[in-house]
Design a protein around this motif. Structure first.
Motif: not given
Ligand code: C2E
Ligand code: CA
Ligand code: CA
Ligand code: CA
Length: 275
Positions: A122-123, A126-127, A130, A161
């Motif tokens: 998950p994420g 987003e990583l 960022e 993703t």
């Protein structure tokens, strides 16, 4: 014979014991490798075949273990995927590489390997977002290398993703093409920007008619789908000549440069000298 069999069994047990211990040791030491500063990223040029210009670099992880010396990624990445430490290690590689690439004088691309575990965690998108924001690296300069085997764990999830990452402007390359559970439908369904032919095919183009046929077929596939193809593991001028004649766009391998520290490359503005 029975005696001999028993002896052999003991030998295997002893061997297994050594392997299990070594594995546990690697597992244990890997947990501290980042904080102890034992990890390094080395860079290998990716070159345009028609002009001989470098178009980018692949980031490859190295672990300098205080007692074992350099542990090759094939030895510790599978272990870190099982234990989950690949999440931390993979994030470190991504951040380190983007930070480094953002500071180069040249606008070359940087390709980072992404493990199945990272892709499905998950994420992940987003990583990536960022890290691009924090390092200031333009998204178009980042390419993620993903193997087909990494996709199949959960195809819909991987697709969602990768679409998010792609929407940021990041490029996506299919790594090791032809070695995993290849499905041509993945090439169509996923937003790839490039196909990387595995070195096991490249290496054999000048000695095996079969390998040559496979490489020609992948190049035809790339042309048909509008995807440039990069051949991995190019070591000889004979292999390069074959690839050039077959209109392969890019190459990577010892012939152009071994993976190494970026110092020799960072001020590169006009590409590498043609071979
Ligand atoms: P890969 O992604 O297929 O990377 C190419 C491998 O081929 C690298 O091995 C590179 O050093 C080697 N290579 C390049 N040119 C030549 C050549 O001309 N001849 C030969 N014989 N080999 C060549 P390396 O660095 O040992 O990495 C092995 C594998 O470990 C990589 O295969 C990749 O799957 C994995 N890996 C490396 N770094 C990372 C990383 O940061 N994250 C993840 N998830 N995997 C990584
Ligand atoms: Ca790769
Ligand atoms: Ca490969
Ligand atoms: Ca060869």
């Amino acid at each position: 014979a029975k005696q001999e069999g028993r002896g052999q069994l003991r030998f295997y047990e002893a061997l297994m014991g050594v392997q299990v211990r070594e594995r546990r040791q690697i597992e244990h030491d890997l947990r501290h490798a980042i904080e102890r500063g034992e990890l390094r990223v080395v860079y290998q040029p990716q070159t345009r075949i028609d002009t001989g210009e470098a178009v980018g670099f692949e980031a490859l992880l190295r672990w300098h273990h205080p007692e074992r010396g350099t542990v090759p990624p094939d030895r510790f990445i599978p272990i870190s995927e099982e234990t989950g430490s690949i999440l931390e290690i993979g994030e470190w590689v991504l951040r380190e590489t983007c930070r480094e690439a953002a500071s180069w004088d040249n606008p070359l691309r940087i390709a980072v390997n992404v493990s199945a575990v990272q892709l499905h965690a998950p994420g992940f998108s987003e990583l990536v977002h960022e890290v691009l924001f924090a390092t200031g690296l333009p998204a178009a300069r980042l390419e993620l290398e993903i193997t087909e085997t990494a996709l199949i764990r959960d195809l819909p999830r991987a697709l969602a993703t990768l679409r998010r990452v792609k929407a940021m402007g990041v490029r996506i390359a299919m790594d090791d093409f032809g070695t995993g559970y290849s499905s041509l439908s993945n090439l169509r369904a996923f937003p790839f920007d490039k196909i990387k032919i595995d070195s096991s095919f490249t290496r054999a183009v000048d000695s095996s008619e079969q390998a040559a046929t496979i490489v020609r077929t992948v190049l035809g596939l790339g042309r048909g789908l509008g995807l440039p193809v990069l051949a991995e593991g190019v070591e000889t001028t004979g292999e390069l000549a074959f690839l050039g004649a077959e209109a392969c766009q890019e190459a990577q391998g010892y012939l152009f440069g071994r993976p190494g520290p970026i110092d020799g490359f960072r001020h590169l503005t006009t590409g590498l000298p043609p071979v």
